[in-house]
Design a protein around this motif. Structure first.
Motif, PDB file in Angstrom:
ATOM      1  N   VAL A   1       0.840  -1.203   0.000  1.00 56.08           N
ATOM      2  CA  VAL A   1       0.000   0.000   0.000  1.00 56.08           C
ATOM      3  C   VAL A   1       0.879   1.259   0.000  1.00 56.08           C
TER       4      VAL A   1
ATOM      5  N   ASP B   1       1.263   3.888  -3.122  1.00 56.76           N
ATOM      6  CA  ASP B   1       0.906   5.292  -2.910  1.00 56.76           C
ATOM      7  C   ASP B   1       2.013   6.226  -3.402  1.00 56.76           C
TER       8      ASP B   1
ATOM      9  N   ARG C   1      -3.146   2.970  -6.321  1.00 52.89           N
ATOM     10  CA  ARG C   1      -3.920   2.611  -5.134  1.00 52.89           C
ATOM     11  C   ARG C   1      -4.167   1.109  -5.100  1.00 52.89           C
TER      12      ARG C   1
ATOM     13  N   THR D   1      -6.474  -1.854  -4.209  1.00 50.66           N
ATOM     14  CA  THR D   1      -7.927  -1.988  -4.050  1.00 50.66           C
ATOM     15  C   THR D   1      -8.331  -3.204  -3.232  1.00 50.66           C
TER      16      THR D   1
END
Length: 563
Positions: free
Chosen positions: A278, A282, A287, A289
């Protein structure tokens, strides 16, 4: 209460003939207590991966039968396939799942290997955590030369087999050799991206995986490779150990994923791999999901993930197993692409005993079962269940206190009490059924034959041992219920005062459980012939009973003063 479980993942050198594959895999199902989880054939590799799980001794027996059947049906002298191989059953790794150490698992691997060598005449090598020397730890080293080089390898003093013949016989020409190991559980785990770019998914994989990426001049993806003095490419290591990873595009879902192999979840867990992905995504403007679990996972890995995300939210860890799994599934997005069913993905749930249990009944059905003509469940099981309700109330107050606005600095303190409460609750739930099981053991004893003197003696001893056990179980109910009162007592004094009455009812339930179980200890102990045992357990039970009465009196006076 906690079973030892190991997983076995033999790879057989047959991926095309489904009839042979099924006959070999079926051998696993001939052993009671072993569950066949998966059979995955590969035509191109001419190889099938079989997965089964159970208690160690049963798994070892099932593995032996499978290896024996594979040796009968597969002729290695005629085998071809893309995957490296040197035997009919090429590799047979054992994986500790629950209640067992790697060292213990390695001992079972050695037992299996020695039996294969002695009874089947198949040579083999121990690798990874079962290896007998450093150079044999790597499977590739043990299998070097493959089947075609086996004749020379077996007579090489440096590569003398760990078990089985050290020469290439007519039997071995057909069966080949085998490699057996004890290794860590491997999780195949994919993380989903809001992108279709394989290149960007790969970039994240290189950030995370242990092998990292090749260093290039100017740190550019197109820059010239940086090499060391020997001419080997210099690597920039990734962030996490025991992780392999690559990016790819999944046409079925229309998204890019990072596909990970977590080779040691004790070093890098699924939730840590997810969280670091994550962060890396970023930084690259992408992103995450959700994620996807391929294959199976141990229960503890899911519970650890639930605890991890609860801590991040500063929430109590003293919630139920089912709730922790829900937190893990939602936090990891394991249901992003398709529904995630814990009963189909968690190994221990696949192995659940289908035997009817009292604790699985509805409240109304439990009461009907108790009210029926059968002598069980009786007072002992009911005492244990009342104790369960008592500590459940104490645990509830701890969880409510951990979540109270303005008490954010105390959430860990109350969480610790809730975790204690859950442990007491789980023990008492176990004792609900075990008290009935203990009573049934006495009945079984009385039903034993008594025609001969020998039969009478065996019957007498069985009844005595069953009666002792039927006395020990309610004593455990007493002990656990008494100890659980610490949770309710603490919540009365320091927990949410609006729930003071709940903690008080919890104390009353615990006191009832102790008293009821005390009756059962005394009534069962009077039939025990070993009076030293009987008097000792009654003495300990009486001490717990009087302590319980004292605590109840103290807490009732405190609650009265606050009302």
């Amino acid at each position: 209460m906690n079973k030892q479980l190991i997983e076995c993942v033999p790879n057989i050198s047959e991926g095309k003939n489904i009839d042979k594959i099924n006959k070999i895999a079926h051998e696993v199902e001939t052993v009671e207590g072993v569950k066949l989880l998966d059979v995955d054939p590969g035509k191109a590799t001419n190889r099938t991966v079989i997965t089964f799980v159970g208690e160690p001794k049963n798994v070892i027996e099932a593995a032996f039968r499978l290896i024996k059947k594979a040796a009968e049906l597969i002729d290695m002298s005629k085998h071809t396939g893309e995957h490296p191989r040197f035997g009919a059953t090429d590799v047979c790794p054992l994986v500790p799942i629950a209640g067992i150490t790697m060292e213990e698992t390695a001992k079972y691997a050695h037992q299996l290997g020695k039996r294969i060598g002695k009874e089947l005449g198949i040579p083999g090598y121990f690798y990874e955590n079962a290896a007998t020397e450093e150079k044999r730890k790597n499977l590739a080293s043990c299998r070097a030369g493959e089947y075609e080089g086996l004749k020379e390898k077996l007579v090489n003093p440096d590569w003398k087999p760990d078990f089985g013949p050290a020469k290439f016989t007519a039997n071995i020409a057909k069966t080949g050799a085998i490699a057996i190991s004890a290794r860590d559980f491997l999780i195949a785990y994919n993380v989903n991206l809001n992108s279709t770019s394989t290149r960007r998914a790969n970039a994240i994989a290189f950030d995370i995986r242990e092998a990292g990426r090749i260093k290039r001049e100017g740190n550019s993806a197109t820059g010239k490779k940086v090499v060391d003095k020997s001419g080997n490419p210099v690597k920039i290591p990734g962030k996490l150990k025991a992780v392999k990873g690559i990016g790819w595009f999944i046409e079925e879902y229309g998204i890019a994923q990072i596909s990970y192999n977590l080779t040691n979840i004790n070093i890098t867990s699924m939730h840590l791999a997810f969280d670091e992905t994550v962060k890396a995504a970023d930084k690259r403007g992408l992103r995450v999901t959700g994620s996807e679990l391929i294959g199976l996972i141990p229960l503890q890995a899911m519970l650890d993930a639930g605890d991890y995300f609860l801590k991040k939210q500063q929430r109590s860890l003293g919630i139920s197993e089912a709730e922790k799994i829900k937190i893990a599934v939602k936090s990891l997005g394991l249901d992003d692409l398709k529904p995630f069913n814990p009963d189909e993905k968690i190994i221990e749930y696949l192995l659940k005993d289908d035997t009817k249990k009292l604790v699985d009944l509805t409240v109304s059905n439990f009461s009907e079962e108790t009210a029926g003509e059968s002598m069980a469940p009786g007072g002992g099981s009911i005492a244990a269940y009342v104790g369960t309700l008592g500590v459940s109330l104490g645990t509830m107050v701890a969880n409510l206190s951990a979540h109270k606005a303005g008490w954010d600095d105390k959430w860990e303190y109350f969480s610790e009490w809730a975790v204690k409460g859950q442990a007491y609750k789980n023990k008492l739930l176990y004792l609900v059924d075990e008290d009935t099981n203990a009573f049934n053991k006495i009945i079984d004893g009385f039903r034993m034959p008594k025609k001969t003197d020998e039969e009478k003696l065996i019957r007498k001893n069985a009844i005595e041992e069953a009666t002792k056990y039927a006395t020990e179980i309610p004593f455990q109910v007493m002990e656990t219920s008494y100890n659980s009162m610490e949770v309710m007592k603490e919540m009365c004094y320091n927990g949410l005062q609006n729930s003071l009455s709940d903690a008080g009812v919890g104390i009353l339930c615990a006191k009832t459980a102790v008293t009821g179980a005390y009756f059962n200890v005394r009534i069962n102990a009077k039939d025990i012939k070993d009076r030293i045992f009987a008097e000792n357990i009654i003495k300990k039970a009486t001490d717990i009973y009087h302590k319980t009465i004292s605590i109840e009196k103290e807490i009732m006076e405190y609650i009265d003063s606050k009302m």
